[in-house]
Write an enzyme that holds these catalytic residues in place. Structure first.
Site, PDB file in Angstrom:
ATOM      1  N   ASP A  55      -2.716  -4.529 -18.829  1.00 28.19           N
ATOM      2  CA  ASP A  55      -1.683  -3.481 -18.899  1.00 28.19           C
ATOM      3  C   ASP A  55      -1.572  -2.834 -20.285  1.00 28.19           C
ATOM      4  OD1 ASP A  55      -1.041  -4.004 -16.226  1.00 28.19           O
ATOM      5  OD2 ASP A  55       0.403  -5.547 -16.767  1.00 28.19           O
TER       6      ASP A  55
ATOM      7  N   LYS B 279       9.558   4.851  -5.991  1.00 32.06           N
ATOM      8  CA  LYS B 279       9.645   6.295  -5.723  1.00 32.06           C
ATOM      9  C   LYS B 279       8.995   7.087  -6.852  1.00 32.06           C
ATOM     10  CE  LYS B 279      13.564   6.971  -2.742  1.00 32.06           C
ATOM     11  NZ  LYS B 279      15.018   6.916  -2.789  1.00 32.06           N
TER      12      LYS B 279
ATOM     13  N   GLY C 170       0.778  -1.240   0.000  1.00 31.59           N
ATOM     14  CA  GLY C 170       0.000   0.000   0.000  1.00 31.59           C
ATOM     15  C   GLY C 170       0.806   1.285   0.000  1.00 31.59           C
TER      16      GLY C 170
ATOM     17  N   MET D  66      -3.551  -7.122  -7.293  1.00 30.34           N
ATOM     18  CA  MET D  66      -2.919  -8.219  -8.018  1.00 30.34           C
ATOM     19  C   MET D  66      -3.890  -9.179  -8.719  1.00 30.34           C
ATOM     20  SD  MET D  66       0.071  -7.230  -7.679  1.00 30.34           S
ATOM     21  CE  MET D  66       1.115  -8.536  -8.306  1.00 30.34           C
TER      22      MET D  66
ATOM     23  N   ASN E  29      -4.662   2.422 -13.403  1.00 31.11           N
ATOM     24  CA  ASN E  29      -3.743   1.464 -12.782  1.00 31.11           C
ATOM     25  C   ASN E  29      -2.323   1.997 -12.877  1.00 31.11           C
ATOM     26  OD1 ASN E  29      -2.855  -1.060 -11.667  1.00 31.11           O
ATOM     27  ND2 ASN E  29      -2.204  -1.685 -13.717  1.00 31.11           N
TER      28      ASN E  29
ATOM     29  N   LEU F  58      -9.230  -7.751 -13.548  1.00 33.11           N
ATOM     30  CA  LEU F  58     -10.676  -7.505 -13.623  1.00 33.11           C
ATOM     31  C   LEU F  58     -11.208  -7.973 -14.981  1.00 33.11           C
ATOM     32  CD1 LEU F  58     -10.613  -3.943 -12.018  1.00 33.11           C
ATOM     33  CD2 LEU F  58     -11.508  -6.038 -10.944  1.00 33.11           C
TER      34      LEU F  58
ATOM     35  N   ASN G 249       1.650   2.974  -2.607  1.00 33.76           N
ATOM     36  CA  ASN G 249       0.960   3.879  -3.539  1.00 33.76           C
ATOM     37  C   ASN G 249      -0.320   4.418  -2.920  1.00 33.76           C
ATOM     38  OD1 ASN G 249       2.246   4.196  -6.311  1.00 33.76           O
ATOM     39  ND2 ASN G 249       2.452   1.990  -5.961  1.00 33.76           N
TER      40      ASN G 249
ATOM     41  N   HIS H 293       1.661   0.705 -13.115  1.00 33.87           N
ATOM     42  CA  HIS H 293       2.422  -0.500 -13.465  1.00 33.87           C
ATOM     43  C   HIS H 293       3.922  -0.186 -13.406  1.00 33.87           C
ATOM     44  CE1 HIS H 293       3.033  -4.420 -15.236  1.00 33.87           C
ATOM     45  NE2 HIS H 293       3.936  -3.871 -16.017  1.00 33.87           N
TER      46      HIS H 293
HETATM   47  C1  GRF Z   1       3.809  -1.411  -7.326  1.00 33.85           C
HETATM   48  O1  GRF Z   1       5.077  -1.565  -7.896  1.00 33.85           O
HETATM   49  C2  GRF Z   1       2.739  -1.398  -8.389  1.00 33.85           C
HETATM   50  O2  GRF Z   1       3.118  -0.736  -9.556  1.00 33.85           O
HETATM   51  C3  GRF Z   1       2.593  -2.874  -8.641  1.00 33.85           C
HETATM   52  O3  GRF Z   1       2.663  -3.468  -7.364  1.00 33.85           O
HETATM   53  C4  GRF Z   1       3.438  -2.633  -6.491  1.00 33.85           C
HETATM   54  C5  GRF Z   1       2.569  -2.299  -5.327  1.00 33.85           C
HETATM   55  O4  GRF Z   1       3.240  -1.570  -4.354  1.00 33.85           O
HETATM   56  N1  GRF Z   1       1.403  -3.174  -9.397  1.00 33.85           N
HETATM   57  P1  GRF Z   1       2.445  -0.913  -3.133  1.00 33.85           P
HETATM   58  O5  GRF Z   1       1.485  -1.958  -2.578  1.00 33.85           O
HETATM   59  O6  GRF Z   1       1.704   0.288  -3.654  1.00 33.85           O
HETATM   60  O7  GRF Z   1       3.509  -0.543  -2.135  1.00 33.85           O
END
Ligand code: GRF
Length: 192
Positions: free
Chosen positions: A148, A175, A18, A93, A110, A96, A20, A112
């Protein structure tokens, strides 16, 4: 639920750490934010990310993934019930279904961890290093029925150094992810 003027009611869907989600919560708290996070959903009851929602007192729920049909049915109900207008997948993960994407009738974004269209799917950092790529990066895109593959909203790259391994490339790319997801939302909402 009351809709705050000018802000899009947003749901974030996660599966794991989490980070992001944390960056999106931080952005949503800024004055200029264009989103209000009304719901955080995780398919994984061990997702650490759910703690960020709890700390910020954002409604959060675990929806167990029994099978795609049941999961998506529940998801639809929750999204409609919370008057969600925008979905942001953040480390979610599961894939959909085309039916869900059509029926939900709202944009899904999304993030990626690669420079799409390169390295769709999993193990992006491993594959980028193995192929001696000079750059990797992150991409925010609109979700469509092909994995994607939806329209790219924003992308930023980072140099892969000879000394990089999968782990530190992952943290370098993360980052960038934290930086570009809020920016991509702003860009997307300016056009929609
Ligand atoms: C990220 O690298 C995202 O792009 C990918 O899974 C990772 C998730 O990281 N799909 P977080 O859970 O947001 O730390």
């Amino acid at each position: 639920m009351e809709k705050s003027i000018g802000k899009k009611n947003t749901a974030i869907i996660i599966s794991g750490k989490g980070s992001n989600l944390r960056s999106l919560i931080k952005y949503s708290k800024t004055k200029k934010s264009l989103i209000k996070i009304v719901l955080v959903i995780s398919n994984n009851s061990n997702a650490k990310g759910i703690q960020y929602a709890k700390k910020s007192k954002i409604s959060n729920i675990i929806v167990k993934y029994i099978n795609k049909k049941k999961f998506e049915k529940r998801l639809l109900k929750l999204l409609k019930g919370n008057k969600v207008e925008l979905i942001c997948l953040a480390g979610f993960m599961k894939i959909l279904s085309a039916d869900f994407i059509k029926n939900v009738n709202m944009p899904i974004l999304n993030i990626h961890p690669s420079l799409l269209p390169k390295y769709k799917g999993l193990n992006t950092h491993y594959r980028a290093i193995k192929n001696n790529e000079k750059y990797s990066g992150a991409t925010v895109h609109i979700v469509n029925k092909k994995l994607d593959s939806g329209k790219i909203i924003l992308q930023e790259r980072v140099k892969i150094l000879k000394s990089d391994n999968e782990e530190n490339l992952k943290s370098k790319v993360l980052k960038i992810e934290h930086k570009i997801y809020p920016k991509a939302i702003i860009k997307f909402l300016a056009d929609h």
